[in-house]
Design a protein around this motif. Structure first.
Motif, short mmCIF file in Angstrom:
data_model
loop_
_atom_site.label_atom_id
_atom_site.label_comp_id
_atom_site.label_asym_id
_atom_site.label_seq_id
_atom_site.Cartn_x
_atom_site.Cartn_y
_atom_site.Cartn_z
N ALA A 159 13.94 -20.29 48.25
CA ALA A 159 13.60 -19.17 48.58
C ALA A 159 12.32 -18.88 49.29
CB ALA A 159 13.61 -18.11 47.26
N TYR A 160 11.20 -19.58 48.70
CA TYR A 160 10.11 -19.65 49.30
C TYR A 160 10.04 -20.25 50.47
CZ TYR A 160 4.99 -20.46 49.59
OH TYR A 160 3.44 -20.41 49.91
N ALA A 161 10.73 -21.44 50.50
CA ALA A 161 10.57 -22.26 52.03
C ALA A 161 11.32 -20.98 52.99
CB ALA A 161 11.65 -23.46 51.65
N ALA A 162 12.44 -20.34 52.56
CA ALA A 162 12.92 -19.58 53.76
C ALA A 162 12.09 -18.52 54.17
CB ALA A 162 14.04 -18.90 53.23
N LEU A 190 14.97 -14.29 47.22
CA LEU A 190 14.33 -13.98 48.54
C LEU A 190 12.99 -13.26 48.36
CD1 LEU A 190 16.83 -14.19 51.44
CD2 LEU A 190 15.49 -16.05 50.73
N SER A 191 13.49 -12.00 47.68
CA SER A 191 12.44 -10.85 47.60
C SER A 191 11.57 -11.17 46.22
CB SER A 191 12.74 -9.48 47.60
OG SER A 191 13.79 -9.40 46.63
N ARG A 192 12.25 -11.64 45.29
CA ARG A 192 11.56 -11.90 44.05
C ARG A 192 10.54 -12.81 43.94
NH1 ARG A 192 16.37 -13.42 39.97
NH2 ARG A 192 14.84 -14.29 38.92
N ARG A 193 10.78 -14.04 44.91
CA ARG A 193 9.75 -15.10 45.02
C ARG A 193 8.39 -14.55 45.94
NH1 ARG A 193 6.49 -17.99 44.93
NH2 ARG A 193 6.07 -20.22 44.97
N THR A 194 8.83 -13.77 46.66
CA THR A 194 7.77 -13.36 47.64
C THR A 194 6.87 -12.36 46.72
OG1 THR A 194 9.34 -13.60 49.62
CG2 THR A 194 7.25 -12.09 49.90
N ARG A 195 7.72 -11.55 46.14
CA ARG A 195 6.67 -10.60 45.29
C ARG A 195 6.03 -11.30 44.05
NH1 ARG A 195 7.12 -5.32 44.39
NH2 ARG A 195 9.11 -5.15 45.36
N ALA A 196 6.58 -12.54 43.64
CA ALA A 196 5.60 -13.47 42.62
C ALA A 196 4.38 -13.66 43.42
CB ALA A 196 6.51 -14.43 42.41
#
Length: 271
Positions: free
Chosen positions: A171-174, A216-222
């Motif tokens: 998710a972070y890599a994407a 995808l959004s959870r990892r970015t929000r983290a």
């Protein structure tokens, strides 16, 4: 570990710049010297395992020098910073990144950390699969070094490697490699198609694709929440990054990704 005679033959230090979080990184001959942390022995065990099973797209650990710094072999080439993002525009190169990550995840699956392993955990993987592998946790263009002369691609900056999951890492890599960006300067009109190509090259099955989308959004929000929390406590270098606007970028990207979840799902499942 490099012996003192070898170290003495390479005393000229060249400061290596470009990172946001780690200072004091220098090149000495064919090695890189970096500050150590409590996590360094575990990271070196991880890197030694990867090389032992044939994964060469990571620096080789060479021990600790006489100044107490970790020593890694120098990886020739350049990191894919903003000025080189175009390198990953072709879909075949994006697919190469995804295959490289899959190779790493498969190689690390057999790794047993030392009993006393300590990791630098900046934010915890909150997926049900957390702990299935030791993940990189910072798979992004700025941690990919490419060398045109040898066509070698190498993943660097393993300091935040820690137990995690394949999907949390992906998710972070994407976010970085596609990229999934709200800023018009980086936003891709073909982001959904690139996400499909990324998932195809990695080899995600249907269930994994469904579970990746909300991550995808959870990892970015983290990342946004981590920067906000550390800045609130005045912890560097995160406070500086927050003040420079990185938090705003992560928040905007989170909203951009959340608003398009159905688009990502359709791309991954329907093609």
């Amino acid at each position: 570990m490099p012996d003192r005679e070898e170290a003495g033959r390479h005393t000229t230090e060249e400061l290596l710049t470009g990172g946001n979080a780690t200072a004091g990184v220098v090149r000495v001959g064919d090695t890189v010297r970096r500050p150590v942390g409590p996590w360094t022995p575990a990271v070196h065990a991880l890197l030694a395992h990867l090389h032992g099973v044939g994964f060469r797209a990571a620096p080789r650990p060479l021990g600790i020098d006489e100044q107490g710094r970790e020593v890694l072999d120098f990886v020739p080439g350049r990191a894919v910073d903003e000025s080189r993002y175009g390198l990953l525009d072709p879909v075949d190169r994006l697919a190469r990144v995804a295959r490289l990550i899959r190779e790493f995840h498969d190689a690390v699956a057999g790794f047993t950390p030392p009993p006393d392993a300590r990791w630098q955990v900046l934010m915890r993987d909150d997926t049900p699969e957390a702990g299935e592998i030791v993940a990189h946790h910072d798979l992004a263009p700025w941690n990919l070094v490419t060398d045109d002369a040898t066509d070698r691609w190498t993943l660097i900056d393993w300091d935040t490697a820690a137990p995690g999951s394949r999907l949390w890492d992906l998710a972070y890599a994407a976010h970085g490699f596609l990229p999934l960006a709200a800023d018009p300067a980086f936003r891709r009109t073909d982001a959904a198609e690139r996400l499909r190509a990324f998932a195809d090259a990695y080899g995600l099955d249907e269930d994994q694709r469904r579970r990746l989308v909300p991550l995808l959004s959870r990892r970015t929000r983290a990342m946004h929440d981590f920067l906000r929390e550390r800045a609130g406590r005045g912890v560097q270098p995160w406070t500086r990054l927050w003040q420079e606007g990185h938090g705003d970028t992560w928040r905007a990207n989170t909203e951009y990704i959340e608003e398009r979840e159905q688009l990502w799902l359709r791309a991954l499942l329907d093609g």
